[in-house]
Motif scaffolding. Structure first.
Motif: not given
Length: 300
Positions: A181-182, A233-234, A248-249, A284-287
């Protein structure tokens, strides 16, 4: 060239730093037995509990605990034959949304803990209960930023709710695997105050034990529900309330806990109602990561 830990202190995470300072960096407790044993915070002047450990032991609870751990061990062993996390492999691959926490009864509140600055002598109050029809969770209370008059504490004023770490058989560590998941998805109903979402992940080194990944949660006042989706990613890395230069992520396969903290220095009552906390895969989120990442070994 390695990047050193940053010392920039920003208002955005000030309440996180003040929370850590009072609970972990008191001048008389900088290095000592508490740092090794991981004991609870002791206010200045508070007497120490010297009750022997054998007087605190309950034989009946010990037997019940052994029975519970062997049951968990059996379920863990059989679940691996079914698939990842006890689910069939095809279901694990096609899963788009997973509800991690939902509040549908009194037992759901046992997965969370509530704390405030009362642990360091403050006057804030925080409570957790079920909402209407026992289908939501309501965190409410009063925030007070006045520090206690003990001559040492300088900052105060925070309230937080935090999920309990997942434990396996015989108190072994279990991590949430969100690598498929993202996005973090919450359904909330707030009072207009800004909150902070904190995600704690597993670390390899002892000096990283205070690292956490944070992002802001802005609530709307009013009677309507609010669906909030925050990409992972935020989330930015901070340690002891300070944003780090070396970002870092988040490691999504080793998530331990998630927390929601209020510390906006606005004294008065507050409330936050939560329907569920879930993770989803937003195509839709690719970041990959929203912040600059330094190269440890830059090219010449």
């Amino acid at each position: 060239m390695a990047v050193s830990r940053s010392t920039h202190f920003t208002p955005a995470v000030r309440f996180l730093g003040s929370c850590y300072k009072q609970r972990h960096l008191a001048p008389h407790q900088s290095v000592g037995w508490r740092a090794i044993s991981g004991g609870e915070y002791k206010r200045p002047g508070q007497t120490q509990d010297n009750t022997p450990i054998w007087k605190k032991f309950d034989f009946d609870k010990g037997v019940e605990g052994i029975r519970k751990h062997f049951t968990l061990l059996k379920n863990e062993f059989l679940g691996r034959w079914t698939g990842p996390e006890g689910k069939p492999l095809i279901e694990h691959i096609l899963e788009q949304t997973r509800v991690i926490w939902e509040f549908r009864g009194p037992e759901s509140l046992e997965q969370w803990t509530v704390s405030s600055d009362q642990e360091i002598g403050g006057r804030s109050e925080a409570y957790l209960k079920l909402g209407r029809n026992n289908t939501t969770c309501l965190m409410y209370g009063t925030l007070c930023s006045a520090p206690p008059r003990d001559g040492e504490t300088r900052y105060s004023g925070y309230c937080t709710m935090r999920s309990k770490p997942s434990m396996g058989s015989f108190d072994s560590k279990k991590h949430h695997d969100w690598s498929s998941f993202n996005t973090l998805h919450l359904r909330i109903r707030g009072d207009g105050r800004p909150w902070m979402i904190n995600v704690g992940a597993e670390t390899y080194f002892s000096h990283q034990k205070d690292d956490m990944y944070s992002y802001f949660l802005y609530t709307r006042g009013g009677p309507y529900w609010q669906d909030v989706k925050i990409p992972f990613s935020k989330f930015f890395l901070s340690s002891r309330g300070r944003i780090q230069d070396d970002q870092h992520p988040l490691w999504l396969d080793k998530v331990n806990t998630i927390g929601i903290t209020l510390g906006d220095k606005a004294d008065g009552p507050f409330q936050l109602e939560i329907d569920f906390v879930a993770v989803c895969n937003d195509r839709a989120h690719t970041e990959e990561f929203a912040y600059e990442v330094y190269k440890r070994n830059p090219e010449v």
